[in-house]
Scaffold this motif. Structure first.
Motif, PDB file in Angstrom:
ATOM      1  N   GLY A   1     104.672  33.655  84.198  1.00  0.00           N
ATOM      2  CA  GLY A   1     103.994  33.101  85.370  1.00  0.00           C
ATOM      3  C   GLY A   1     103.199  31.838  85.083  1.00  0.00           C
ATOM      4  N   ASN A   2     103.055  31.476  83.827  1.00  0.00           N
ATOM      5  CA  ASN A   2     102.374  30.215  83.471  1.00  0.00           C
ATOM      6  C   ASN A   2     103.443  29.128  83.600  1.00  0.00           C
ATOM      7  OD1 ASN A   2     100.899  28.907  80.386  1.00  0.00           O
ATOM      8  ND2 ASN A   2     100.441  28.360  82.490  1.00  0.00           N
ATOM      9  N   ASN A   3     103.402  28.414  84.736  1.00  0.00           N
ATOM     10  CA  ASN A   3     104.542  27.584  85.120  1.00  0.00           C
ATOM     11  C   ASN A   3     104.252  26.091  85.019  1.00  0.00           C
ATOM     12  OD1 ASN A   3     103.863  26.676  88.230  1.00  0.00           O
ATOM     13  ND2 ASN A   3     102.946  28.636  87.671  1.00  0.00           N
ATOM     14  N   TYR A   4     105.229  25.381  84.524  1.00  0.00           N
ATOM     15  CA  TYR A   4     105.099  23.924  84.366  1.00  0.00           C
ATOM     16  C   TYR A   4     106.365  23.244  84.871  1.00  0.00           C
ATOM     17  CZ  TYR A   4     101.158  25.028  81.320  1.00  0.00           C
ATOM     18  OH  TYR A   4      99.965  25.505  80.831  1.00  0.00           O
ATOM     19  N   ILE A   5     106.195  21.979  85.240  1.00  0.00           N
ATOM     20  CA  ILE A   5     107.335  21.112  85.529  1.00  0.00           C
ATOM     21  C   ILE A   5     107.738  20.468  84.207  1.00  0.00           C
ATOM     22  CG2 ILE A   5     108.142  19.111  86.844  1.00  0.00           C
ATOM     23  CD1 ILE A   5     107.325  21.696  88.492  1.00  0.00           C
TER      24      ILE A   5
ATOM     25  N   PHE B   1     100.555  18.392  79.775  1.00  0.00           N
ATOM     26  CA  PHE B   1      99.454  17.876  80.585  1.00  0.00           C
ATOM     27  C   PHE B   1      99.012  18.964  81.552  1.00  0.00           C
ATOM     28  CE2 PHE B   1      99.557  13.404  79.423  1.00  0.00           C
ATOM     29  CZ  PHE B   1     100.806  13.313  78.800  1.00  0.00           C
ATOM     30  N   ASN B   2      97.695  19.125  81.665  1.00  0.00           N
ATOM     31  CA  ASN B   2      97.145  20.088  82.601  1.00  0.00           C
ATOM     32  C   ASN B   2      97.243  19.562  84.038  1.00  0.00           C
ATOM     33  OD1 ASN B   2      96.182  22.116  80.685  1.00  0.00           O
ATOM     34  ND2 ASN B   2      94.775  20.501  79.982  1.00  0.00           N
ATOM     35  N   LYS B   3      96.920  20.460  84.958  1.00  0.00           N
ATOM     36  CA  LYS B   3      96.903  20.150  86.392  1.00  0.00           C
ATOM     37  C   LYS B   3      96.015  18.954  86.742  1.00  0.00           C
ATOM     38  CE  LYS B   3      97.014  23.668  89.879  1.00  0.00           C
ATOM     39  NZ  LYS B   3      96.792  25.075  90.039  1.00  0.00           N
TER      40      LYS B   3
ATOM     41  N   CYS C   1     100.809  24.461  73.659  1.00  0.00           N
ATOM     42  CA  CYS C   1     100.932  25.392  74.780  1.00  0.00           C
ATOM     43  C   CYS C   1     101.948  26.450  74.382  1.00  0.00           C
ATOM     44  CB  CYS C   1     101.415  24.617  76.010  1.00  0.00           C
ATOM     45  SG  CYS C   1     101.699  25.656  77.445  1.00  0.00           S
ATOM     46  N   GLY C   2     101.474  27.671  74.194  1.00  0.00           N
ATOM     47  CA  GLY C   2     102.359  28.740  73.715  1.00  0.00           C
ATOM     48  C   GLY C   2     103.466  29.069  74.698  1.00  0.00           C
ATOM     49  N   ASN C   3     103.106  29.254  75.980  1.00  0.00           N
ATOM     50  CA  ASN C   3     104.143  29.574  76.970  1.00  0.00           C
ATOM     51  C   ASN C   3     105.087  28.393  77.137  1.00  0.00           C
ATOM     52  OD1 ASN C   3     103.178  32.192  77.583  1.00  0.00           O
ATOM     53  ND2 ASN C   3     101.597  31.303  78.895  1.00  0.00           N
ATOM     54  N   GLY C   4     104.537  27.197  77.073  1.00  0.00           N
ATOM     55  CA  GLY C   4     105.353  25.989  77.180  1.00  0.00           C
ATOM     56  C   GLY C   4     106.333  25.869  76.021  1.00  0.00           C
TER      57      GLY C   4
ATOM     58  N   VAL D   1      86.995  23.564  76.585  1.00  0.00           N
ATOM     59  CA  VAL D   1      87.529  24.756  75.905  1.00  0.00           C
ATOM     60  C   VAL D   1      88.308  25.606  76.911  1.00  0.00           C
ATOM     61  CG1 VAL D   1      85.539  26.322  76.294  1.00  0.00           C
ATOM     62  CG2 VAL D   1      86.842  26.486  74.142  1.00  0.00           C
ATOM     63  N   ASN D   2      89.312  26.302  76.419  1.00  0.00           N
ATOM     64  CA  ASN D   2      89.996  27.309  77.230  1.00  0.00           C
ATOM     65  C   ASN D   2      89.188  28.601  77.120  1.00  0.00           C
ATOM     66  OD1 ASN D   2      92.587  25.862  77.995  1.00  0.00           O
ATOM     67  ND2 ASN D   2      92.614  25.614  75.771  1.00  0.00           N
ATOM     68  N   VAL D   3      88.962  29.275  78.249  1.00  0.00           N
ATOM     69  CA  VAL D   3      88.043  30.413  78.276  1.00  0.00           C
ATOM     70  C   VAL D   3      88.851  31.708  78.395  1.00  0.00           C
ATOM     71  CG1 VAL D   3      86.043  31.395  79.430  1.00  0.00           C
ATOM     72  CG2 VAL D   3      86.392  28.914  79.451  1.00  0.00           C
TER      73      VAL D   3
ATOM     74  N   TRP E   1      90.732  31.350  81.860  1.00  0.00           N
ATOM     75  CA  TRP E   1      90.421  30.156  82.659  1.00  0.00           C
ATOM     76  C   TRP E   1      90.794  28.985  81.758  1.00  0.00           C
ATOM     77  CZ3 TRP E   1      88.099  29.278  87.578  1.00  0.00           C
ATOM     78  CH2 TRP E   1      87.885  27.921  87.854  1.00  0.00           C
ATOM     79  N   GLU E   2      91.871  28.287  82.090  1.00  0.00           N
ATOM     80  CA  GLU E   2      92.329  27.209  81.214  1.00  0.00           C
ATOM     81  C   GLU E   2      91.590  25.902  81.455  1.00  0.00           C
ATOM     82  OE1 GLU E   2      96.409  26.267  80.725  1.00  0.00           O
ATOM     83  OE2 GLU E   2      97.026  28.355  80.752  1.00  0.00           O
ATOM     84  N   ARG E   3      91.255  25.257  80.375  1.00  0.00           N
ATOM     85  CA  ARG E   3      90.752  23.883  80.443  1.00  0.00           C
ATOM     86  C   ARG E   3      91.769  23.039  81.228  1.00  0.00           C
ATOM     87  NH1 ARG E   3      90.451  20.474  74.831  1.00  0.00           N
ATOM     88  NH2 ARG E   3      92.670  20.916  74.856  1.00  0.00           N
ATOM     89  N   GLY E   4      91.281  22.348  82.243  1.00  0.00           N
ATOM     90  CA  GLY E   4      92.155  21.406  82.957  1.00  0.00           C
ATOM     91  C   GLY E   4      93.062  22.004  84.012  1.00  0.00           C
TER      92      GLY E   4
ATOM     93  N   CYS F   1      98.493  32.701  79.114  1.00  0.00           N
ATOM     94  CA  CYS F   1      98.223  31.600  78.205  1.00  0.00           C
ATOM     95  C   CYS F   1      98.623  32.071  76.794  1.00  0.00           C
ATOM     96  CB  CYS F   1      96.736  31.244  78.259  1.00  0.00           C
ATOM     97  SG  CYS F   1      96.290  29.889  77.169  1.00  0.00           S
ATOM     98  N   GLY F   2      99.702  31.513  76.284  1.00  0.00           N
ATOM     99  CA  GLY F   2     100.237  31.977  75.001  1.00  0.00           C
ATOM    100  C   GLY F   2      99.295  31.690  73.845  1.00  0.00           C
ATOM    101  N   SER F   3      98.790  30.450  73.802  1.00  0.00           N
ATOM    102  CA  SER F   3      97.872  30.115  72.705  1.00  0.00           C
ATOM    103  C   SER F   3      96.589  30.938  72.835  1.00  0.00           C
ATOM    104  CB  SER F   3      97.564  28.618  72.695  1.00  0.00           C
ATOM    105  OG  SER F   3      97.074  28.193  73.953  1.00  0.00           O
ATOM    106  N   GLY F   4      96.174  31.231  74.075  1.00  0.00           N
ATOM    107  CA  GLY F   4      94.978  32.042  74.300  1.00  0.00           C
ATOM    108  C   GLY F   4      95.175  33.478  73.824  1.00  0.00           C
TER     109      GLY F   4
HETATM  110  N1  LIG Z   1      98.880  27.747  78.943  1.00  0.00           N
HETATM  111  C1  LIG Z   1      98.986  27.253  77.594  1.00  0.00           C
HETATM  112  C2  LIG Z   1      97.782  26.613  77.050  1.00  0.00           C
HETATM  113  C3  LIG Z   1      97.364  25.371  77.768  1.00  0.00           C
HETATM  114  C4  LIG Z   1      96.110  24.845  77.177  1.00  0.00           C
HETATM  115  C5  LIG Z   1      95.515  23.716  77.942  1.00  0.00           C
HETATM  116  N2  LIG Z   1      94.910  24.195  79.165  1.00  0.00           N
HETATM  117  C6  LIG Z   1      94.524  22.945  77.081  1.00  0.00           C
HETATM  118  O1  LIG Z   1      93.893  22.036  77.635  1.00  0.00           O
HETATM  119  O2  LIG Z   1      94.378  23.213  75.873  1.00  0.00           O
HETATM  120  C7  LIG Z   1      99.545  28.274  76.649  1.00  0.00           C
HETATM  121  O3  LIG Z   1     100.389  29.059  77.070  1.00  0.00           O
HETATM  122  O4  LIG Z   1      99.201  28.276  75.464  1.00  0.00           O
END
Ligand SMILES: N[C@H](CCC[C@H](N)C(=O)O)C(=O)O
Length: 289
Positions: free
Chosen positions: A12-16, A65-67, A75-78, A197-199, A215-218, A225-228
């Motif tokens: 569900g963490n979706n990107y273009i 790039f964030n929103k 970005c882990g999911n990316g 920071v990503n929260v 709560w992602e930064r940006g 959030c994979g990295s989270g």
């Molecule tokens: N959703 C991403 C992380 C995006 C991180 C981004 N929001 C940042 O500014 O570091 C993931 O799956 O790891």
């Protein structure tokens, strides 16, 4: 501008996704493009923009790039979606290959059936734990583990982990009660994190299972959030809740990831990647070309 895109998501963490091998885009336009494509009303609607790029250090590179148009380093999911894309589009031929991110080169392994990738394992590299590497203000070299953290008159306990991008991990007793909307915006912009920071909030269920919200930064709240999730597993080990080398199932809003902080250093993440749509984005930006 008519820009070919693929929309993909990991839990569900979706990107273009834009393949800039085929369609190069001028650097100065990227933040605005990210904001515009992400807009659900006037764009396509997404958590941000990911570019699949040529690289000198790997068969492919990724930029995210964030929103809000800001650039994150990884970005882990990316990464799982990029791995699916490049394998299915035959930009690589082996099931294992490397991908360059702004945080370094990582290794990907796709699990496929008849050429279609359903799941991807990413070796996300070693977490960085020193305060200056998060980066976070304060004394020079300490790790930030279970440290009192006062925000908006609420005292939390912070463990800070960089997975190439900064994460503030807070353990809570019940994930539904995590103050995501209440404190996410204040923490992400807190002056102690010079790059934001990503929260991440996590609830330990047992040593190999946890719930997670972000709560992602940006970008604000996202489904995953994979990295989270990787950062939360590292934080769980640092706090004695989980064991190093143990695979932990992380339940995110959009589904599950399997994460191991290996004994020899790196964090391995396994999970799904899916394609939602392909199409053409008609970017009505004025004043270009
Ligand atoms: N959703 C991403 C992380 C995006 C991180 C981004 N929001 C940042 O500014 O570091 C993931 O799956 O790891």
């Amino acid at each position: 501008m008519e820009i070919p895109f693929t929309k993909m998501h990991g839990l569900g963490n979706n990107y273009i996704y834009i393949n800039v091998f085929d369609y190069p885009i001028e650097e100065a336009l990227l933040p605005e493009l990210a904001k515009d494509v992400s807009n659900v009303h006037t764009g396509i609607g997404s958590d941000g923009l990911i570019l699949i790029t040529p690289s000198e250090r790997a068969p492919v590179g990724m930029r995210m790039f964030n929103k809000d148009g800001s650039e994150g380093k990884t970005c882990g999911n990316g990464l799982r979606c990029v791995a699916k894309y490049v394998y299915e589009h035959q930009l690589v031929s082996d099931t294992t290959f490397s991908v360059e991110t702004r945080a370094g080169v990582v290794q990907a392994e796709v699990q496929e059936k008849k050429g279609k990738v359903h799941s991807v394992t990413i070796d996300m590299g070693k977490p960085l734990l020193h305060r200056k590497d998060i980066p976070m203000k304060g004394s020079e070299t300490d790790k930030v583990v279970n440290e009192p953290f006062l925000v908006d008159e609420t005292e939390l306990r912070l463990t800070a982990v960089s997975m190439g991008n900064p994460h503030a991990v807070f353990f809570v007793d019940q994930i539904e009660k995590a103050p995501l909307y209440e404190l996410g915006p204040a923490i992400t912009g807190d002056h102690r994190f010079p790059e934001g920071v990503n929260v991440d909030f996590a609830e330990i269920i047992q040593s190999n299972e946890m719930n997670f919200r972000v709560w992602e930064r940006g970008s604000g709240v996202t489904q995953a959030c994979g990295s989270g999730a990787c950062a939360a597993v590292v934080a769980a080990v640092l706090n004695g809740f989980s064991e190093r080398g143990q695979e932990v199932c992380v339940h995110l809003t959009g589904g599950d990831l399997w994460i191991t902080w290996e004994h020899d250093g790196p964090v391995r993440m396994r999970g799904p990647a899916e394609t939602t749509a392909i199409g053409t984005y008609y970017w009505n930006k004025t004043g270009i070309i």
